[in-house]
Write a protein that holds these residues in place. Structure first.
Motif, PDB file in Angstrom:
ATOM      1  N   GLU A 194       0.768  -1.169   0.106  1.00  0.00           N
ATOM      2  CA  GLU A 194      -0.039   0.039   0.015  1.00  0.00           C
ATOM      3  C   GLU A 194       0.831   1.301  -0.077  1.00  0.00           C
ATOM      4  OE1 GLU A 194      -3.994  -1.373   2.239  1.00  0.00           O
ATOM      5  OE2 GLU A 194      -1.995  -0.865   3.590  1.00  0.00           O
ATOM      6  N   ALA A 195       2.106   1.022  -0.454  1.00  0.00           N
ATOM      7  CA  ALA A 195       3.181   2.454  -0.221  1.00  0.00           C
ATOM      8  C   ALA A 195       3.532   2.474  -1.495  1.00  0.00           C
ATOM      9  CB  ALA A 195       4.189   1.985   0.439  1.00  0.00           C
ATOM     10  N   VAL A 196       3.961   3.942  -1.779  1.00  0.00           N
ATOM     11  CA  VAL A 196       4.774   4.354  -2.906  1.00  0.00           C
ATOM     12  C   VAL A 196       6.054   5.068  -2.639  1.00  0.00           C
ATOM     13  CG1 VAL A 196       3.510   6.456  -2.898  1.00  0.00           C
ATOM     14  CG2 VAL A 196       4.566   5.590  -4.762  1.00  0.00           C
ATOM     15  N   MET A 197       7.138   4.521  -3.387  1.00  0.00           N
ATOM     16  CA  MET A 197       8.586   5.506  -3.245  1.00  0.00           C
ATOM     17  C   MET A 197       8.530   6.540  -4.315  1.00  0.00           C
ATOM     18  SD  MET A 197      11.492   5.931  -1.688  1.00  0.00           S
ATOM     19  CE  MET A 197      12.869   6.890  -2.090  1.00  0.00           C
ATOM     20  N   VAL A 198       8.893   7.616  -4.005  1.00  0.00           N
ATOM     21  CA  VAL A 198       9.329   8.741  -5.040  1.00  0.00           C
ATOM     22  C   VAL A 198      10.882   9.180  -5.087  1.00  0.00           C
ATOM     23  CG1 VAL A 198       8.759  10.833  -6.066  1.00  0.00           C
ATOM     24  CG2 VAL A 198       7.008   9.502  -4.898  1.00  0.00           C
ATOM     25  N   GLY A 199      11.733   8.858  -5.974  1.00  0.00           N
ATOM     26  CA  GLY A 199      13.052   9.278  -6.017  1.00  0.00           C
ATOM     27  C   GLY A 199      13.738   9.305  -7.401  1.00  0.00           C
ATOM     28  N   ASP A 200      14.709  10.077  -7.290  1.00  0.00           N
ATOM     29  CA  ASP A 200      15.368  10.317  -8.445  1.00  0.00           C
ATOM     30  C   ASP A 200      16.508   9.574  -8.848  1.00  0.00           C
ATOM     31  OD1 ASP A 200      17.153  11.230  -6.407  1.00  0.00           O
ATOM     32  OD2 ASP A 200      18.117  12.594  -7.737  1.00  0.00           O
ATOM     33  N   ALA A 202      17.098   5.725  -9.802  1.00  0.00           N
ATOM     34  CA  ALA A 202      16.504   4.833 -10.511  1.00  0.00           C
ATOM     35  C   ALA A 202      16.806   3.254  -9.860  1.00  0.00           C
ATOM     36  CB  ALA A 202      16.439   4.515 -12.254  1.00  0.00           C
ATOM     37  N   GLU A 203      18.158   3.270  -9.372  1.00  0.00           N
ATOM     38  CA  GLU A 203      18.563   2.021  -8.996  1.00  0.00           C
ATOM     39  C   GLU A 203      18.385   2.109  -7.276  1.00  0.00           C
ATOM     40  OE1 GLU A 203      22.986  -0.533  -8.847  1.00  0.00           O
ATOM     41  OE2 GLU A 203      23.088   1.688  -9.031  1.00  0.00           O
ATOM     42  N   SER A 204      18.913   2.810  -6.517  1.00  0.00           N
ATOM     43  CA  SER A 204      18.495   2.625  -5.120  1.00  0.00           C
ATOM     44  C   SER A 204      17.097   2.998  -4.630  1.00  0.00           C
ATOM     45  CB  SER A 204      19.520   3.560  -4.407  1.00  0.00           C
ATOM     46  OG  SER A 204      20.893   3.143  -4.510  1.00  0.00           O
ATOM     47  N   ASP A 205      16.733   4.043  -5.092  1.00  0.00           N
ATOM     48  CA  ASP A 205      15.361   4.741  -4.805  1.00  0.00           C
ATOM     49  C   ASP A 205      14.272   3.761  -5.401  1.00  0.00           C
ATOM     50  OD1 ASP A 205      16.460   6.634  -3.565  1.00  0.00           O
ATOM     51  OD2 ASP A 205      16.070   8.163  -5.030  1.00  0.00           O
ATOM     52  N   VAL A 206      14.056   3.377  -6.528  1.00  0.00           N
ATOM     53  CA  VAL A 206      13.290   2.966  -7.609  1.00  0.00           C
ATOM     54  C   VAL A 206      13.112   1.487  -7.558  1.00  0.00           C
ATOM     55  CG1 VAL A 206      12.024   2.692  -9.738  1.00  0.00           C
ATOM     56  CG2 VAL A 206      12.784   4.950  -8.671  1.00  0.00           C
ATOM     57  N   ALA A 207      14.248   0.823  -8.075  1.00  0.00           N
ATOM     58  CA  ALA A 207      14.471  -0.630  -8.128  1.00  0.00           C
ATOM     59  C   ALA A 207      14.652  -1.111  -6.798  1.00  0.00           C
ATOM     60  CB  ALA A 207      15.537  -0.886  -8.967  1.00  0.00           C
ATOM     61  N   GLY A 208      15.256  -0.384  -5.865  1.00  0.00           N
ATOM     62  CA  GLY A 208      15.541  -0.851  -4.311  1.00  0.00           C
ATOM     63  C   GLY A 208      13.902  -1.082  -3.739  1.00  0.00           C
ATOM     64  N   ALA A 209      13.247  -0.025  -3.960  1.00  0.00           N
ATOM     65  CA  ALA A 209      12.033  -0.167  -3.352  1.00  0.00           C
ATOM     66  C   ALA A 209      10.959  -1.066  -3.722  1.00  0.00           C
ATOM     67  CB  ALA A 209      11.172   1.308  -3.328  1.00  0.00           C
ATOM     68  N   LEU A 210      11.130  -1.253  -5.127  1.00  0.00           N
ATOM     69  CA  LEU A 210      10.203  -2.440  -5.468  1.00  0.00           C
ATOM     70  C   LEU A 210      10.884  -3.805  -5.218  1.00  0.00           C
ATOM     71  CD1 LEU A 210       9.798  -0.835  -9.052  1.00  0.00           C
ATOM     72  CD2 LEU A 210       8.186  -1.096  -7.382  1.00  0.00           C
ATOM     73  N   LYS A 211      12.171  -3.965  -5.101  1.00  0.00           N
ATOM     74  CA  LYS A 211      12.840  -5.322  -4.749  1.00  0.00           C
ATOM     75  C   LYS A 211      12.547  -5.650  -3.134  1.00  0.00           C
ATOM     76  CE  LYS A 211      16.534  -5.533  -7.945  1.00  0.00           C
ATOM     77  NZ  LYS A 211      17.876  -5.355  -8.110  1.00  0.00           N
ATOM     78  N   ALA A 212      12.363  -4.328  -2.347  1.00  0.00           N
ATOM     79  CA  ALA A 212      11.855  -4.425  -0.917  1.00  0.00           C
ATOM     80  C   ALA A 212      10.549  -4.799  -0.737  1.00  0.00           C
ATOM     81  CB  ALA A 212      12.427  -3.089  -0.276  1.00  0.00           C
ATOM     82  N   GLY A 213       9.833  -4.812  -1.603  1.00  0.00           N
ATOM     83  CA  GLY A 213       8.337  -5.213  -1.473  1.00  0.00           C
ATOM     84  C   GLY A 213       7.377  -3.941  -1.911  1.00  0.00           C
ATOM     85  N   LEU A 214       7.599  -2.722  -1.876  1.00  0.00           N
ATOM     86  CA  LEU A 214       6.783  -1.752  -2.211  1.00  0.00           C
ATOM     87  C   LEU A 214       6.135  -1.998  -3.706  1.00  0.00           C
ATOM     88  CD1 LEU A 214       8.824  -0.456   0.065  1.00  0.00           C
ATOM     89  CD2 LEU A 214       7.903   1.764  -0.824  1.00  0.00           C
TER      90      LEU A 214
END
Length: 255
Positions: A194-200, A202-214
């Motif tokens: 139920e969460a969303v990550m917003v970042g600049d 693409a590796e640590s913020d975006v792919a990292g969040a998606l791999k963490a389950g967001l």
């Protein structure tokens, strides 16, 4: 449905000494929509209190429990493991560890040390590692955007050099560590789906969040973003936005 928002700071909310256009209004829109926010940063050149003071001077009106930093995570790790630090960090960050007593167990803590990344300091950290110290990386980013607007070498290169020489992988405490994201989500009682990550980044913020389950991660075309970043890492972003205001419009539509 989105019930919680995790925001990167540098390159998303502010750059250098100024807030990005529309960022304060976008954050206010999230708050007015009743969406809890946690701010997560891999910045390790300042203590949490220094960052908090700077961000509130920008007008963010942020509370201590809304901000998550790798330094904070390191302090918790050292407490949990009854360890004292061998620091290879920026001089500004050293005071955050000043009150930790000397203990029998040691951990090398590497952050963005800047000009302190000398051969002597790297070798001191290396010798502590081969002598049995644990290895903590506050972050492992490839690059950061400096106050001059240009990309600069980040701590990841130096962490990787130590990993190569000592033969041990660092424990990464900041993004993209799943534990780092989990701590932010737990603090606002928000499930990853139920969460969303917003970042600049693409590796640590975006792919990292998606791999963490967001379930959702939005990449903004500000800060360190460069053309084509959305296609360079897997998994790709859920959405790409021009800036934070554009990202917030997407979030509100999906909340």
């Amino acid at each position: 449905m989105i019930r919680g928002v995790v925001l990167d700071l540098a390159g998303v909310v502010y750059e250098g000494d100024h807030v990005l256009p529309g960022a304060l209004e976008a954050i206010a829109e999230l708050r007015e929509a009743g969406l809890p926010i946690r701010f997560v940063t891999n910045t390790t050149t300042k203590t949490k209190q220094m960052l908090l003071a700077r961000l509130n001077a920008f007008g963010l009106d942020m509370t201590d429990d809304e901000l998550f930093t790798p330094g904070q995570a390191a302090l918790q790790w050292l407490t949990d493991h009854d360890a004292s630090p061998v620091l290879l960090v920026h001089p500004n960050l050293e005071e955050e560890f000043a009150d930790i007593p000397v203990r029998g167990t040691r951990a090398v803590v590497v952050g963005d040390a800047g000009d302190a990344f000398t051969y002597a300091n790297m070798n001191r950290a290396f010798r502590a590692l081969i002598d049995g110290a644990s290895f903590l990386a506050l972050a492992k980013n490839r690059v950061f955007q400096g106050d001059d607007g240009q990309l600069s070498l980040d701590a990841g290169a130096f962490v990787t050099a130590l990993e190569y020489s000592c033969g041990e992988d660092a424990i990464v405490l900041g993004k993209p560590s799943p534990d780092f994201f989990d701590a932010a989500l737990e603090s606002m009682d928000c499930a990853p789906e139920e969460a969303v990550m917003v970042g600049d980044d693409a590796e640590s913020d975006v792919a990292g969040a998606l791999k963490a389950g967001l379930s959702n991660a939005v990449l903004v075309r500000t800060g360190k973003y460069r053309d084509g970043d959305e296609d360079r890492f897997d998994p790709p972003p859920t959405a790409v936005a021009n800036d934070l205001a554009d990202a917030v419009a997407w979030i509100v539509r999906h909340s």
